[in-house]
Design a protein around this motif. Structure first.
Motif, PDB file in Angstrom:
ATOM      1  N   LYS A 166      -9.876  10.058 -15.983  1.00 38.70           N
ATOM      2  CA  LYS A 166     -10.391  10.958 -14.959  1.00 38.70           C
ATOM      3  C   LYS A 166      -9.533  10.881 -13.716  1.00 38.70           C
ATOM      4  O   LYS A 166      -8.948   9.843 -13.406  1.00 38.70           O
ATOM      5  CB  LYS A 166     -11.832  10.609 -14.591  1.00 38.70           C
ATOM      6  CG  LYS A 166     -12.816  10.867 -15.699  1.00 38.70           C
ATOM      7  CD  LYS A 166     -14.222  10.609 -15.241  1.00 38.70           C
ATOM      8  CE  LYS A 166     -15.182  10.904 -16.390  1.00 38.70           C
ATOM      9  NZ  LYS A 166     -16.562  10.736 -15.986  1.00 38.70           N
ATOM     10  N   ILE A 167      -9.495  11.991 -12.990  1.00 42.39           N
ATOM     11  CA  ILE A 167      -8.826  12.044 -11.693  1.00 42.39           C
ATOM     12  C   ILE A 167      -9.808  12.692 -10.729  1.00 42.39           C
ATOM     13  O   ILE A 167     -10.567  13.590 -11.108  1.00 42.39           O
ATOM     14  CB  ILE A 167      -7.490  12.813 -11.779  1.00 42.39           C
ATOM     15  CG1 ILE A 167      -6.658  12.598 -10.521  1.00 42.39           C
ATOM     16  CG2 ILE A 167      -7.705  14.276 -12.066  1.00 42.39           C
ATOM     17  CD1 ILE A 167      -5.215  13.016 -10.665  1.00 42.39           C
ATOM     18  N   GLY A 168      -9.825  12.202  -9.494  1.00 46.49           N
ATOM     19  CA  GLY A 168     -10.749  12.743  -8.514  1.00 46.49           C
ATOM     20  C   GLY A 168     -10.105  12.816  -7.144  1.00 46.49           C
ATOM     21  O   GLY A 168      -9.036  12.249  -6.915  1.00 46.49           O
ATOM     22  N   VAL A 169     -10.762  13.508  -6.242  1.00 47.15           N
ATOM     23  CA  VAL A 169     -10.285  13.646  -4.872  1.00 47.15           C
ATOM     24  C   VAL A 169     -11.125  12.735  -3.987  1.00 47.15           C
ATOM     25  O   VAL A 169     -12.354  12.713  -4.093  1.00 47.15           O
ATOM     26  CB  VAL A 169     -10.388  15.108  -4.388  1.00 47.15           C
ATOM     27  CG1 VAL A 169      -9.940  15.238  -2.943  1.00 47.15           C
ATOM     28  CG2 VAL A 169      -9.574  16.021  -5.291  1.00 47.15           C
ATOM     29  N   SER A 170     -10.456  11.994  -3.132  1.00 41.59           N
ATOM     30  CA  SER A 170     -11.133  11.034  -2.258  1.00 41.59           C
ATOM     31  C   SER A 170     -11.973  11.733  -1.202  1.00 41.59           C
ATOM     32  O   SER A 170     -11.849  12.933  -0.979  1.00 41.59           O
ATOM     33  CB  SER A 170     -10.094  10.177  -1.544  1.00 41.59           C
ATOM     34  OG  SER A 170      -9.426  10.963  -0.566  1.00 41.59           O
ATOM     35  N   GLY A 171     -12.756  10.933  -0.514  1.00 41.98           N
ATOM     36  CA  GLY A 171     -13.420  11.402   0.687  1.00 41.98           C
ATOM     37  C   GLY A 171     -12.393  11.541   1.806  1.00 41.98           C
ATOM     38  O   GLY A 171     -11.260  11.060   1.695  1.00 41.98           O
ATOM     39  N   ALA A 172     -12.773  12.209   2.881  1.00 43.28           N
ATOM     40  CA  ALA A 172     -11.846  12.433   3.996  1.00 43.28           C
ATOM     41  C   ALA A 172     -11.789  11.214   4.904  1.00 43.28           C
ATOM     42  O   ALA A 172     -12.818  10.710   5.353  1.00 43.28           O
ATOM     43  CB  ALA A 172     -12.290  13.653   4.799  1.00 43.28           C
ATOM     44  N   ARG A 173     -10.587  10.717   5.128  1.00 43.05           N
ATOM     45  CA  ARG A 173     -10.307   9.651   6.083  1.00 43.05           C
ATOM     46  C   ARG A 173      -8.793   9.535   6.195  1.00 43.05           C
ATOM     47  O   ARG A 173      -8.066  10.164   5.445  1.00 43.05           O
ATOM     48  CB  ARG A 173     -10.927   8.319   5.670  1.00 43.05           C
ATOM     49  CG  ARG A 173     -10.258   7.642   4.482  1.00 43.05           C
ATOM     50  CD  ARG A 173     -10.924   6.282   4.220  1.00 43.05           C
ATOM     51  NE  ARG A 173     -10.342   5.539   3.140  1.00 43.05           N
ATOM     52  CZ  ARG A 173      -9.395   4.616   3.267  1.00 43.05           C
ATOM     53  NH1 ARG A 173      -8.905   4.340   4.459  1.00 43.05           N
ATOM     54  NH2 ARG A 173      -8.926   3.961   2.232  1.00 43.05           N
ATOM     55  N   GLU A 174      -8.310   8.754   7.138  1.00 41.74           N
ATOM     56  CA  GLU A 174      -6.880   8.518   7.239  1.00 41.74           C
ATOM     57  C   GLU A 174      -6.508   7.418   6.271  1.00 41.74           C
ATOM     58  O   GLU A 174      -6.857   6.260   6.467  1.00 41.74           O
ATOM     59  CB  GLU A 174      -6.488   8.133   8.671  1.00 41.74           C
ATOM     60  CG  GLU A 174      -6.618   9.278   9.637  1.00 41.74           C
ATOM     61  CD  GLU A 174      -6.308   8.871  11.071  1.00 41.74           C
ATOM     62  OE1 GLU A 174      -6.177   7.660  11.340  1.00 41.74           O
ATOM     63  OE2 GLU A 174      -6.232   9.774  11.904  1.00 41.74           O
ATOM     64  N   TRP A 175      -5.807   7.764   5.202  1.00 39.02           N
ATOM     65  CA  TRP A 175      -5.426   6.809   4.177  1.00 39.02           C
ATOM     66  C   TRP A 175      -4.200   6.048   4.650  1.00 39.02           C
ATOM     67  O   TRP A 175      -3.115   6.610   4.726  1.00 39.02           O
ATOM     68  CB  TRP A 175      -5.177   7.533   2.856  1.00 39.02           C
ATOM     69  CG  TRP A 175      -6.465   7.978   2.230  1.00 39.02           C
ATOM     70  CD1 TRP A 175      -7.127   9.151   2.472  1.00 39.02           C
ATOM     71  CD2 TRP A 175      -7.268   7.239   1.329  1.00 39.02           C
ATOM     72  NE1 TRP A 175      -8.280   9.200   1.755  1.00 39.02           N
ATOM     73  CE2 TRP A 175      -8.402   8.032   1.036  1.00 39.02           C
ATOM     74  CE3 TRP A 175      -7.145   5.995   0.721  1.00 39.02           C
ATOM     75  CZ2 TRP A 175      -9.401   7.607   0.164  1.00 39.02           C
ATOM     76  CZ3 TRP A 175      -8.142   5.587  -0.152  1.00 39.02           C
ATOM     77  CH2 TRP A 175      -9.257   6.392  -0.412  1.00 39.02           C
ATOM     78  N   GLU A 176      -4.355   4.749   4.929  1.00 39.88           N
ATOM     79  CA  GLU A 176      -3.259   3.951   5.469  1.00 39.88           C
ATOM     80  C   GLU A 176      -2.078   3.884   4.507  1.00 39.88           C
ATOM     81  O   GLU A 176      -0.924   3.787   4.945  1.00 39.88           O
ATOM     82  CB  GLU A 176      -3.733   2.542   5.841  1.00 39.88           C
ATOM     83  CG  GLU A 176      -4.205   1.681   4.701  1.00 39.88           C
ATOM     84  CD  GLU A 176      -5.636   1.948   4.237  1.00 39.88           C
ATOM     85  OE1 GLU A 176      -6.024   1.339   3.237  1.00 39.88           O
ATOM     86  OE2 GLU A 176      -6.356   2.751   4.844  1.00 39.88           O
ATOM     87  N   ALA A 177      -2.326   3.997   3.221  1.00 40.68           N
ATOM     88  CA  ALA A 177      -1.221   3.955   2.252  1.00 40.68           C
ATOM     89  C   ALA A 177      -0.377   5.226   2.300  1.00 40.68           C
ATOM     90  O   ALA A 177       0.680   5.277   1.703  1.00 40.68           O
ATOM     91  CB  ALA A 177      -1.762   3.742   0.844  1.00 40.68           C
ATOM     92  N   SER A 178      -0.820   6.247   3.027  1.00 42.52           N
ATOM     93  CA  SER A 178      -0.060   7.493   3.111  1.00 42.52           C
ATOM     94  C   SER A 178       0.806   7.571   4.374  1.00 42.52           C
ATOM     95  O   SER A 178       1.432   8.591   4.625  1.00 42.52           O
ATOM     96  CB  SER A 178      -1.030   8.692   3.086  1.00 42.52           C
ATOM     97  OG  SER A 178      -1.759   8.792   4.296  1.00 42.52           O
ATOM     98  N   LEU A 179       0.865   6.490   5.147  1.00 43.70           N
ATOM     99  CA  LEU A 179       1.585   6.487   6.430  1.00 43.70           C
ATOM    100  C   LEU A 179       3.062   6.834   6.272  1.00 43.70           C
ATOM    101  O   LEU A 179       3.772   6.268   5.442  1.00 43.70           O
ATOM    102  CB  LEU A 179       1.474   5.114   7.088  1.00 43.70           C
ATOM    103  CG  LEU A 179       2.350   4.883   8.328  1.00 43.70           C
ATOM    104  CD1 LEU A 179       1.857   5.736   9.496  1.00 43.70           C
ATOM    105  CD2 LEU A 179       2.371   3.420   8.694  1.00 43.70           C
ATOM    106  N   LEU A 180       3.514   7.769   7.083  1.00 47.19           N
ATOM    107  CA  LEU A 180       4.932   8.089   7.287  1.00 47.19           C
ATOM    108  C   LEU A 180       5.074   8.181   8.799  1.00 47.19           C
ATOM    109  O   LEU A 180       4.397   8.990   9.426  1.00 47.19           O
ATOM    110  CB  LEU A 180       5.301   9.414   6.615  1.00 47.19           C
ATOM    111  CG  LEU A 180       6.728   9.923   6.788  1.00 47.19           C
ATOM    112  CD1 LEU A 180       7.733   8.964   6.179  1.00 47.19           C
ATOM    113  CD2 LEU A 180       6.878  11.299   6.198  1.00 47.19           C
ATOM    114  N   ALA A 181       5.905   7.334   9.405  1.00 42.31           N
ATOM    115  CA  ALA A 181       5.927   7.265  10.868  1.00 42.31           C
ATOM    116  C   ALA A 181       7.293   6.950  11.421  1.00 42.31           C
ATOM    117  O   ALA A 181       8.118   6.321  10.757  1.00 42.31           O
ATOM    118  CB  ALA A 181       4.930   6.213  11.363  1.00 42.31           C
ATOM    119  N   LEU A 182       7.499   7.388  12.657  1.00 41.42           N
ATOM    120  CA  LEU A 182       8.727   7.128  13.398  1.00 41.42           C
ATOM    121  C   LEU A 182       8.658   5.751  14.025  1.00 41.42           C
ATOM    122  O   LEU A 182       7.639   5.291  14.448  1.00 41.42           O
ATOM    123  CB  LEU A 182       8.872   8.186  14.492  1.00 41.42           C
ATOM    124  CG  LEU A 182      10.113   8.167  15.357  1.00 41.42           C
ATOM    125  CD1 LEU A 182      11.374   8.300  14.526  1.00 41.42           C
ATOM    126  CD2 LEU A 182      10.023   9.293  16.366  1.00 41.42           C
TER     127      LEU A 182
END
Length: 182
Positions: A166-182
């Motif tokens: 199964k695949i699902g969509v998470s709840g809404a929040r800022e996912w720290e593992a998705s960080l891309l930053a300067l």
């Protein structure tokens, strides 16, 4: 045409609205304002306890990224691990391996070491137990450069359970593992 290709053309714009639960947070227009073709180095930071599974997949998805100017900073908690051997076998000069001088007591200490070892102008969190779309860096950098943003977080995450198939969509929040930053 892809979003990245569209934005990287001169004088291109895309109107956007950002919001949550029917509340408008920001709206505007995406336009390429960074120097066209400039690809700053992105350091993808991966901390691992050294097990081959599932971290080998994260390393291989790093190799599949379409954004050219990138490095993977692999922080192992000790030398001689399975993932270290695997990454050396990949023979990819963009993958650099580092270790703490003494055993690290926390994930935070290992993440700090990855920041010190990074050579890129940008950093990207690269968890050892996640799979990434091949265009994650390309699209993220196109959006950040277009909006002159210093950081990007995803608010939704696809969650996959191979055992349950199964695949699902998470709840809404800022996912720290998705960080891309300067």
């Amino acid at each position: 045409m892809t979003l990245a290709a569209y934005l990287l053309q001169a004088d291109r714009r895309i109107d956007f609205k950002l919001g949550m639960k029917n509340v408008l947070i920001q709206q505007g227009s995406l336009a390429q304002v960074a120097f066209p073709g400039r690809q700053p180095l992105v350091s993808c930071l991966m901390v691992t306890r050294g097990k081959l599974f599932p971290s080998r997949f994260a390393a291989e998805w790093f190799q599949r990224q379409t954004y050219a100017n990138r490095e993977l900073v692999l922080i192992c908690d000790a030398p001689g691990t399975e993932i270290e051997r695997h990454c050396r076998e990949l023979n990819d000069p963009r993958i650099r391996i580092a270790y703490p001088a003494a055993p690290a007591s926390s994930l935070g200490a290992l993440r700090n070491l990855s920041l010190r070892a990074a050579q890129g102008e940008w950093i990207c969190q690269w968890d050892d137990d996640d799979l990434y779309h091949p265009r994650r860096l390309e699209l993220g950098m196109a959006v950040c450069q277009s909006m002159q943003a210093d950081a990007l977080f995803l608010s939704r995450w696809l969650l996959w359970s191979p055992l349950a198939r199964k695949i699902g969509v998470s709840g809404a929040r800022e996912w720290e593992a998705s960080l891309l930053a300067l």
